[in-house]
Write a protein that holds these residues in place. Sequence first.
Motif, PDB file in Angstrom:
ATOM      1  N   GLU A 166     -55.024   2.616  30.352  1.00  0.00           N
ATOM      2  CA  GLU A 166     -56.030   1.627  30.776  1.00  0.00           C
ATOM      3  C   GLU A 166     -57.414   2.235  31.029  1.00  0.00           C
ATOM      4  N   GLY A 167     -57.448   3.561  31.237  1.00  0.00           N
ATOM      5  CA  GLY A 167     -58.732   4.189  31.540  1.00  0.00           C
ATOM      6  C   GLY A 167     -58.906   4.335  33.034  1.00  0.00           C
ATOM      7  N   ARG A 168     -59.739   5.287  33.497  1.00  0.00           N
ATOM      8  CA  ARG A 168     -59.793   5.529  34.935  1.00  0.00           C
ATOM      9  C   ARG A 168     -61.210   5.709  35.487  1.00  0.00           C
ATOM     10  N   CYS A 169     -62.216   5.263  34.749  1.00  0.00           N
ATOM     11  CA  CYS A 169     -63.552   5.312  35.343  1.00  0.00           C
ATOM     12  C   CYS A 169     -63.656   4.203  36.384  1.00  0.00           C
ATOM     13  N   PRO A 170     -64.036   4.533  37.621  1.00  0.00           N
ATOM     14  CA  PRO A 170     -64.117   3.494  38.660  1.00  0.00           C
ATOM     15  C   PRO A 170     -65.179   2.435  38.369  1.00  0.00           C
ATOM     16  N   TYR A 171     -66.132   2.743  37.517  1.00  0.00           N
ATOM     17  CA  TYR A 171     -67.173   1.769  37.181  1.00  0.00           C
ATOM     18  C   TYR A 171     -66.857   0.970  35.923  1.00  0.00           C
ATOM     19  N   HIS A 172     -66.348   1.666  34.888  1.00  0.00           N
ATOM     20  CA  HIS A 172     -66.217   1.015  33.576  1.00  0.00           C
ATOM     21  C   HIS A 172     -64.797   1.045  33.020  1.00  0.00           C
TER      22      HIS A 172
END
Length: 292
Positions: A166-172
Amino acid sequence: MKLGAIEAGGTKFVCGIGNEQGEIFDRVSFPTTTPEETMEQVIRYFKEQDVEAIGVGSFGPVDLNKNSSTYGYITTTPKPYWNQYPLLGELQKHVNVPLGFDTDVNAAALGEAEWGAAKGLASCVYVTIGTGVGAGALVEGKLLHGLLHPEMGHILIKRHPEDHFEGRCPYHRDCLEGMAAGPAIEQRWGKKGFELEQTDKVWEFEAYYVAQAVTNLVYMLSPEKIILGGGVMKQKQLFPLIRGHVRDMLNGYVQKREVAEGIDDYIVPPGLGDNAGLSGALVLAKQELERA
Ligand code: ADP
Ligand code: ZN
């Protein structure tokens, strides 16, 4: 000329002493804990050295605008304790020499252009793929700052069709950093990158994402060299994979020898190895001294 250099990172602060030829005589490293603890060690180190200027390449975001009241601050970092921290001001209180300041990745790009893989070139981009992803750009001989400074780690990328992380950048969430930084690899596969060397798919996904960033950089900034550094790029098998994807993605559109036939020499590891950032900080120190 005795110059000081600081590579201020989220994990450690590397401090060194060198000269205007890029020779590094001493190199020490302090863990990044609280600003008080870390900066005390940094300041103590430089107080014992008689340097003429110090260059600082820092993790960010940072304020690089000399006319701003928060110039030299680490600004909106999510890193505990370092939010809105006046890094340069604190240093200046204790060492009375000119201080040069830029992002860690801009410093690395500058060091590589002065003494490393992009030596003699007026434009290059240095991309680091480590705990985060970031890139610094030298454009027509000048480091690119613009409005804030580039945040190329957060560009949007196309997903690999077989990648369901899912991805793990807290912004994007699934920006480049969210999908391709070291911690994303670890979370996706449940293991650290260096334990995954034999698993092809790990590096296939990784190369696909990094190649998109490189391709976009070729189109947007037209650099004469693209340097890929940081912990994840220690996996040398990534280089041929990335170059192959970049060639496919460009699909013959950029007809320059460097990209068409010379891609092995165009997308390269840092010529200065782990000293790119520190060397660049020496250049920042030298430049600040010349301005002072
Ligand atoms: P930082 O970004 O904190 O300055 P690094 O550039 O060393 O530090 O990046 C650290 C990240 O790189 C971690 O996520 C780590 O798991 C990953 N990493 C470090 N060494 C390797 C390696 N040899 N192979 C793959 N991943 C690595
Ligand atoms: Zn992001």
